[in-house]
Design a protein around this motif. Structure first.
Motif, mmCIF file in Angstrom:
data_model
loop_
_atom_site.group_PDB
_atom_site.id
_atom_site.type_symbol
_atom_site.label_atom_id
_atom_site.label_comp_id
_atom_site.label_asym_id
_atom_site.label_seq_id
_atom_site.Cartn_x
_atom_site.Cartn_y
_atom_site.Cartn_z
ATOM 1 N N ILE A 1 41.068 -12.752 31.593
ATOM 2 C CA ILE A 1 41.157 -14.099 32.758
ATOM 3 C C ILE A 1 42.434 -14.765 32.227
ATOM 4 O O ILE A 1 43.410 -14.662 32.676
ATOM 5 C CB ILE A 1 39.517 -14.856 32.279
ATOM 6 N N VAL A 2 42.163 -14.317 30.689
ATOM 7 C CA VAL A 2 43.268 -15.167 29.828
ATOM 8 C C VAL A 2 44.529 -14.365 30.052
ATOM 9 O O VAL A 2 45.555 -15.172 30.399
ATOM 10 C CB VAL A 2 43.342 -14.439 28.418
ATOM 11 N N ALA A 3 44.887 -13.148 30.642
ATOM 12 C CA ALA A 3 45.852 -12.461 30.426
ATOM 13 C C ALA A 3 46.149 -12.596 32.541
ATOM 14 O O ALA A 3 47.539 -12.891 32.367
ATOM 15 C CB ALA A 3 46.008 -10.740 30.672
ATOM 16 N N ALA A 4 45.712 -12.673 32.515
ATOM 17 C CA ALA A 4 45.997 -13.189 34.648
ATOM 18 C C ALA A 4 46.651 -15.151 34.544
ATOM 19 O O ALA A 4 47.502 -14.749 35.205
ATOM 20 C CB ALA A 4 44.495 -13.495 35.698
ATOM 21 N N TYR A 5 46.336 -15.909 33.663
ATOM 22 C CA TYR A 5 46.237 -17.313 33.219
ATOM 23 C C TYR A 5 47.764 -16.593 33.358
ATOM 24 O O TYR A 5 48.727 -17.288 33.659
ATOM 25 C CB TYR A 5 45.470 -18.029 32.909
ATOM 26 N N ASP A 6 48.478 -15.822 31.801
ATOM 27 C CA ASP A 6 49.399 -15.722 31.006
ATOM 28 C C ASP A 6 50.425 -15.886 32.565
ATOM 29 O O ASP A 6 51.708 -16.232 32.083
ATOM 30 C CB ASP A 6 49.235 -15.141 29.977
ATOM 31 N N ARG A 7 50.126 -14.639 33.261
ATOM 32 C CA ARG A 7 50.871 -14.145 34.006
ATOM 33 C C ARG A 7 50.908 -14.570 35.474
ATOM 34 O O ARG A 7 52.259 -14.349 36.326
ATOM 35 C CB ARG A 7 49.937 -12.559 34.638
ATOM 36 N N GLY A 8 50.861 -15.980 35.226
ATOM 37 C CA GLY A 8 50.680 -17.168 36.022
ATOM 38 C C GLY A 8 50.569 -17.245 37.810
ATOM 39 O O GLY A 8 50.772 -17.924 38.226
ATOM 40 N N LYS A 9 48.963 -15.984 37.423
ATOM 41 C CA LYS A 9 47.839 -16.672 38.341
ATOM 42 C C LYS A 9 47.622 -17.838 38.953
ATOM 43 O O LYS A 9 47.389 -18.902 37.544
ATOM 44 C CB LYS A 9 47.117 -15.295 37.820
ATOM 45 N N SER A 10 47.766 -17.977 40.620
ATOM 46 C CA SER A 10 46.759 -19.437 40.420
ATOM 47 C C SER A 10 45.165 -19.210 40.533
ATOM 48 O O SER A 10 44.794 -20.518 40.670
ATOM 49 C CB SER A 10 47.505 -20.342 41.846
ATOM 50 N N HIS A 11 44.841 -18.705 40.160
ATOM 51 C CA HIS A 11 43.448 -18.705 40.464
ATOM 52 C C HIS A 11 43.481 -16.802 39.870
ATOM 53 O O HIS A 11 43.275 -16.416 39.832
ATOM 54 C CB HIS A 11 42.903 -18.180 42.374
ATOM 55 N N ALA A 12 41.491 -16.908 39.757
ATOM 56 C CA ALA A 12 41.075 -15.802 38.812
ATOM 57 C C ALA A 12 40.128 -15.443 39.754
ATOM 58 O O ALA A 12 38.709 -16.347 39.824
ATOM 59 C CB ALA A 12 41.101 -15.595 37.463
ATOM 60 N N ILE A 13 39.667 -14.089 40.320
ATOM 61 C CA ILE A 13 38.185 -13.652 40.841
ATOM 62 C C ILE A 13 37.498 -12.854 39.778
ATOM 63 O O ILE A 13 38.201 -12.150 40.208
ATOM 64 C CB ILE A 13 38.296 -13.280 41.782
ATOM 65 N N VAL A 14 36.432 -12.823 39.260
ATOM 66 C CA VAL A 14 35.676 -12.526 39.482
ATOM 67 C C VAL A 14 34.415 -11.883 39.649
ATOM 68 O O VAL A 14 33.645 -12.702 40.081
ATOM 69 C CB VAL A 14 35.015 -12.710 37.319
ATOM 70 N N VAL A 15 33.996 -10.974 40.411
ATOM 71 C CA VAL A 15 32.951 -10.110 41.166
ATOM 72 C C VAL A 15 32.041 -9.531 39.930
ATOM 73 O O VAL A 15 32.264 -8.691 39.317
ATOM 74 C CB VAL A 15 33.307 -8.953 42.048
ATOM 75 N N VAL A 16 30.826 -10.008 39.985
ATOM 76 C CA VAL A 16 30.330 -9.604 39.182
ATOM 77 C C VAL A 16 28.847 -9.163 39.579
ATOM 78 O O VAL A 16 27.982 -10.208 40.748
ATOM 79 C CB VAL A 16 29.529 -10.938 38.264
ATOM 80 N N ALA A 17 28.446 -7.958 39.958
ATOM 81 C CA ALA A 17 27.390 -7.517 40.026
ATOM 82 C C ALA A 17 25.915 -8.198 39.495
ATOM 83 O O ALA A 17 26.002 -8.328 38.168
ATOM 84 C CB ALA A 17 26.701 -5.763 40.376
ATOM 85 N N GLU A 18 24.764 -8.621 40.213
ATOM 86 C CA GLU A 18 23.459 -9.103 39.910
ATOM 87 C C GLU A 18 22.875 -8.191 38.189
ATOM 88 O O GLU A 18 22.832 -9.286 37.525
ATOM 89 C CB GLU A 18 22.599 -9.608 40.800
ATOM 90 N N GLY A 19 23.296 -7.548 39.047
ATOM 91 C CA GLY A 19 22.720 -6.476 37.578
ATOM 92 C C GLY A 19 23.064 -6.385 36.258
ATOM 93 O O GLY A 19 22.835 -5.155 35.512
ATOM 94 N N ALA A 20 24.628 -6.474 36.021
ATOM 95 C CA ALA A 20 25.268 -6.510 35.142
ATOM 96 C C ALA A 20 24.598 -6.983 33.791
ATOM 97 O O ALA A 20 23.745 -7.637 33.762
ATOM 98 C CB ALA A 20 26.445 -7.060 35.593
#
Ligand code: F6P
Length: 328
Positions: free
Chosen positions: A210-229
């Motif tokens: 997520i930090v890397a996505a921010y540093d690359r200048g992304k305007s958002h980040a989506i993390v898809v998480v399976a409930e059983g993870a």
């Protein structure tokens, strides 16, 4: 003159409902009727079998249901079938109701029950239907495509608001034991990270993505998480919260939950449900049972129930790696 009793199929839906179950019931009924077999619809899954809760189904009684989510027969997660008494009661009812074959529509728990009944001599045919899409006997189970579309629609919407606010969204999708739904929704939704039960991932490593996505200048980040993870949305949110200064994005959590199970079945689910329901009835009429039916390489395929050992369909790790490569 001796008149022969008509041959009889029982059909039930069990476990978590999945869009397309009604289309499968309709196909079982109409295909069986075409061979002049009778069909009893068992209400509320294996619970209804044990309690002899059933109704006769004719061609008209399954009219107007192909486009409806849920299951007109109702469903349940039946604890009683797990006991020896429950199993014997179910076997007795199959005999009392004079079912030549019982067709059960559902996921892993349903298949577990089917194997148990088959081991006790019942004539069973199972059909793969679960939004988790984790049965090894089917590349795609009834309901999985519609649930995926629903999750994807939500992710697309969340990305819009995430972008507007420069936020990271943790989107939790269903999948108690498996990450097929999360992986497919994640790759199709262009997620920055995907968190799955099958893949060992540390919260810290996900935070770093997520930090890397921010540093690359992304305007958002989506993390898809399976409930059983291991790190579900709550656990990840806790971890992210303690490192929020470093994260860049503001954090929000959305759990899609049972919304993914509702809704009208999409075209693919209606088609495979029709194929699998009809094939199950054909096998029953041909005197073939002890089977589970699914779609393998695009074709209706039968697998002996005895070949299942409770193992889940393996995850396509190449797809996971691809999602990571593309999330730059
Ligand atoms: O049907 C499978 C599933 O949707 C899982 O993904 C989820 O963990 C579970 O069912 C939820 O079950 P219930 O509806 O009984 O809460």
């Amino acid at each position: 003159m001796i008149t022969q009793e008509p041959r009889r199929i029982g059909v039930l839906t069990s476990g978590g409902d999945a869009p397309g179950m009604n289309a499968a019931i309709r196909a079982v009924v109409r295909s069986a009727l075409a061979h002049r077999w009778e069909v009893l619809g068992i209400r509320q899954g294996y619970t209804g079998l044990i309690d002899a809760n059933f109704q006769r189904l004719d061609a008209r009684s399954v009219g107007g249901i192909i486009d409806r989510g849920g299951t007109v027969l109702g469903t349940s997660r039946c604890e009683r079938l797990k006991s020896d008494e429950g199993c014997s009661a179910a076997i007795r009812q199959i005999e009392t109701l004079r079912l030549d074959t019982l067709i059960v529509i559902g996921g892993n728990g349903t298949h577990e029950g089917a194997r148990k009944l088959a081991r006790h001599g019942a004539h069973i045919i199972a059909i793969a239907s679960t939004i988790d899409n984790d049965l090894p006997s089917s590349d795609v189970a009834i309901g999985a495509t519609t649930a995926l579309d629903t999750a994807l629609d939500a992710i697309d919407r969340l990305r819009v608001t995430a972008s507007a606010h420069r936020r990271v969204f943790l989107v939790e999708v269903m999948g108690r034991d498996s990450g097929h739904l999360a992986l497919a929704a994640g790759i199709a939704g262009g997620a920055e990270a995907i968190v799955l039960p099958e893949i060992e991932q540390e919260a810290e490593a996900i935070a770093a993505q997520i930090v890397a996505a921010y540093d690359r200048g992304k305007s958002h980040a989506i993390v898809v998480v399976a409930e059983g993870a291991r790190y579900n949305a709550d656990a990840l949110a806790n971890h992210f919260h303690t490192h929020r200064e470093r994260l860049g994005f503001e954090l929000r959590v959305t759990k899609l939950g049972h919304i993914q199970r509702g809704g009208a079945p999409r075209i693919q689910d209606r088609i495979i449900a029709s194929q699998l329901g009809a094939a199950a009835a054909e096998h029953a009429v041909a005197g073939e049972f002890g089977l589970t039916l699914g779609i393998v390489n695009g074709k209706v395929t039968s697998t002996p129930l005895a070949a299942l050992n409770g193992a889940l369909r393996p995850l396509d790790r190449r797809l996971f790696e691809l999602a990571q490569t593309l999330a730059q």
